[in-house]
Design an enzyme around this catalytic site. Structure first.
Site, mmCIF file in Angstrom:
data_model
loop_
_atom_site.group_PDB
_atom_site.id
_atom_site.type_symbol
_atom_site.label_atom_id
_atom_site.label_comp_id
_atom_site.label_asym_id
_atom_site.label_seq_id
_atom_site.Cartn_x
_atom_site.Cartn_y
_atom_site.Cartn_z
ATOM 1 N N HIS A 1 14.381 18.819 83.152
ATOM 2 C CA HIS A 1 15.019 20.013 82.598
ATOM 3 C C HIS A 1 15.572 19.793 81.188
ATOM 4 O O HIS A 1 15.888 20.745 80.487
ATOM 5 C CB HIS A 1 16.109 20.550 83.542
ATOM 6 C CG HIS A 1 17.353 19.738 83.625
ATOM 7 N ND1 HIS A 1 17.643 18.926 84.702
ATOM 8 C CD2 HIS A 1 18.406 19.617 82.790
ATOM 9 C CE1 HIS A 1 18.813 18.356 84.515
ATOM 10 N NE2 HIS A 1 19.311 18.761 83.358
ATOM 11 N N ASP B 1 12.485 16.587 89.045
ATOM 12 C CA ASP B 1 13.281 16.736 87.817
ATOM 13 C C ASP B 1 13.270 15.451 86.996
ATOM 14 O O ASP B 1 14.314 14.958 86.566
ATOM 15 C CB ASP B 1 14.712 17.169 88.122
ATOM 16 C CG ASP B 1 15.445 17.654 86.874
ATOM 17 O OD1 ASP B 1 14.763 18.037 85.905
ATOM 18 O OD2 ASP B 1 16.687 17.637 86.859
ATOM 19 N N SER C 1 22.828 14.488 81.214
ATOM 20 C CA SER C 1 21.591 14.679 81.957
ATOM 21 C C SER C 1 20.503 13.729 81.480
ATOM 22 O O SER C 1 20.186 13.666 80.293
ATOM 23 C CB SER C 1 21.092 16.111 81.777
ATOM 24 O OG SER C 1 20.852 16.723 83.003
#
Length: 514
Positions: free
Chosen positions: A141, A171, A245
């Protein structure tokens, strides 16, 4: 709803870098509920001399921090709702990620009106180098939708990056950069040895302020955020925020035991509940992605649900476990292999299946075209069948309904007192009201006594009972008779197969509670 009122709501935030930035305003996104489960693990013994005598993590950070990078994903910003200064609408970059992983509700934030056309958006995230040749791991993402990607090394060097491979279900993404010298790397650790309470370090670039290290412990294992078949997150209390992230979660030996991916946040920032993808899962996927392209997943073609104690008692299993097949897709690999509605899958490809999540993972991990053995509990007997695994379910289409059939004469208003149900036959009018196919048969639940067992088990008016104890029923009378026969046996509950909307589910209704 105003942005301020939305901000007061609880939400789970996926970490899309420091945020999606459309200069100069930071835009962050979030939200959904998280389901939780736990798994057992064994301890991990720190290597002697890893930390300084005073307990400092400086030796670990000195080794790992140089291999952590900042990732800038650049995309052309599309015109959005909110370009006139109103709250931002839903069609934003990465919106599909939130719909897939966290539901379709986001956290709208105000945006500065655009000053010119052709502006660009940048999403900031983190990553880490696993190959001295410039191979980098991050979250999918972080780079999803990017027209170009830039990597900033720990020493400030900026280099263009090429996307080698990515996978939305896990992911994860793999990037490649070219440097004029071998790059510092980090090593993979063994996440299976983590225990709740083990110390961990999260490294990344929160909010784009620069590489940051936070410390904490493993709060839990096996967290399920309902984001896909591979949910098995490590929960940590080390503070992570937007921008972390894709950054590494390392143990006290400096080995990567997770990839920081999501947070639970009531306020848009860290509250000490973060989630990381385990290294054991990530390492296998990364190895495949390094070969380039996407990953194909296996597909069986069944709808499944847990085997509760009531369900186990109704079908003669001595303990709850496995995945109960509530529906088989026509023409699917499962249908061709002979898997039937009502089967309990207890093993797949040599793996024990303890619950539906086990089966989802086991099937998805198999390459399309492979032949696997399926262990099944069917009507009191254990059997084995062989199934040819197909391609993942997203590439499959549901078969259409068969030819329309005629309904038998209706038997109206039959009651099942022991369960607290009022049943009636399917008539053309009822089919129209419930939007059912002309060849649909079964007993329609007309009334449910709120004080009886069926209500407690979740049976609702409008449900269509199509099977009782794994035997099909076409009318209210047949359903009533089958339930009465089950009540005469030594079973503690009766297993009803129910059509509800677009789904088919099993519901076990105990007699004792009636």
């Amino acid at each position: 709803m105003s942005p301020s009122s939305i901000l007061r709501r609880h939400r789970v935030a996926a970490l899309l870098g420091a945020a999606l930035i459309i200069s100069p305003v930071v835009v962050s996104f979030a939200e959904s509920n998280a389901g939780l489960s736990t798994v057992a693990a064994t301890t991990q013994t720190p290597a002697a001399g890893t930390t300084a005598p005073n307990g400092s993590f400086a030796p670990v950070i000195a080794v790992t921090k140089p291999a952590v990078v900042t990732i800038t994903s650049i995309m052309k910003a599309q015109p959005q709702a909110g370009d006139d200064g109103s709250p931002l609408g839903g069609n934003v970059p990465f919106d599909q990620f939130f719909q897939q992983f966290f539901g379709d509700q986001g956290m709208p934030m105000p945006r500065t009106p655009p000053q010119q056309q052709g502006r660009r958006a940048e999403a900031l995230g983190s990553g880490f180098i696993v190959g001295a040749d410039g191979t980098i791991v991050t979250n999918n993402h972080v780079i999803d939708g990017a027209s170009s990607i830039k990597v900033t090394l720990d020493d400030g060097t900026e280099l263009p990056a090429k996307l080698v491979g990515h996978d939305a279900k896990h992911d994860l993404a793999v990037l490649k950069i070219k440097a004029d010298k071998p790059l510092p790397t980090v090593k993979w650790g063994d996440s299976s040895k983590l225990m709740t309470g083990d110390q961990v370090l999260a490294i990344g670039n929160p909010f784009g302020i620069g590489t940051t290290v936070t410390a904490g412990i493993v709060s839990a294992r096996g967290r399920d955020l309902h984001s896909g078949p591979f949910d098995d997150f490590i929960q940590i209390d080390a503070p992570i925020n937007h921008g972390n992230s894709g950054g590494p979660l390392v143990d006290v030996n400096g080995n990567v035991i997770g990839i920081n991916t999501a947070i639970y946040s009531p306020n848009g920032g860290s509250v000490g509940v973060g989630f990381a993808i385990p290294s054991d899962q990530a390492q296998k996927v990364v190895a495949k992605l390094m070969k380039g392209g996407d990953i194909e997943y296996g597909y069986l073609g069944v709808q499944i649900q847990p085997v509760t104690p009531d369900v186990a008692g109704a079908i003669g299993l001595d303990h709850p476990g496995g995945a109960l097949v509530s529906q088989v897709t026509d023409g699917s690999p499962a249908a061709k292999a002979g898997i039937e509605t009502g089967d309990v899958i207890t093993g797949f490809g040599g793996q024990e299946i303890k619950d539906p999540k086990d089966l989802s993972r086991a099937v998805a991990d198999v390459s399309p075209g492979a032949k696997e053995t399926v262990n099944i509990w069917r009507k009191g007997k254990a059997i084995q069948i062989s199934a040819d695994v197909g391609r993942n379910a997203e590439d499959q289409k549901m078969a259409s309904n068969g030819n329309e059939g005629r309904s038998p004469p209706a038997e109206q208003g039959l009651r099942v007192p022991s369960l607290g149900l009022g049943l009636t036959d399917l008539t053309p009018d009822i089919r129209d009201q419930l939007n059912l196919a002309g060849n649909q048969h079964g007993a329609v639940v007309e009334r449910v006594n709120p004080d009886k067992a069926a209500s407690a088990a979740g049976i609702q008016p409008g449900d269509v009972i199509v099977g009782v104890d794994q035997t099909p029923v076409r009318t209210a009378k047949q359903a009533n008779q089958a339930i009465a026969e089950a009540a005469k046996s030594a079973k503690k509950s009766v297993l009803l197969l129910v059509d509800r909307g677009d789904a088919q589910i099993f519901v076990a209704v105990p007699f004792a509670a009636g």
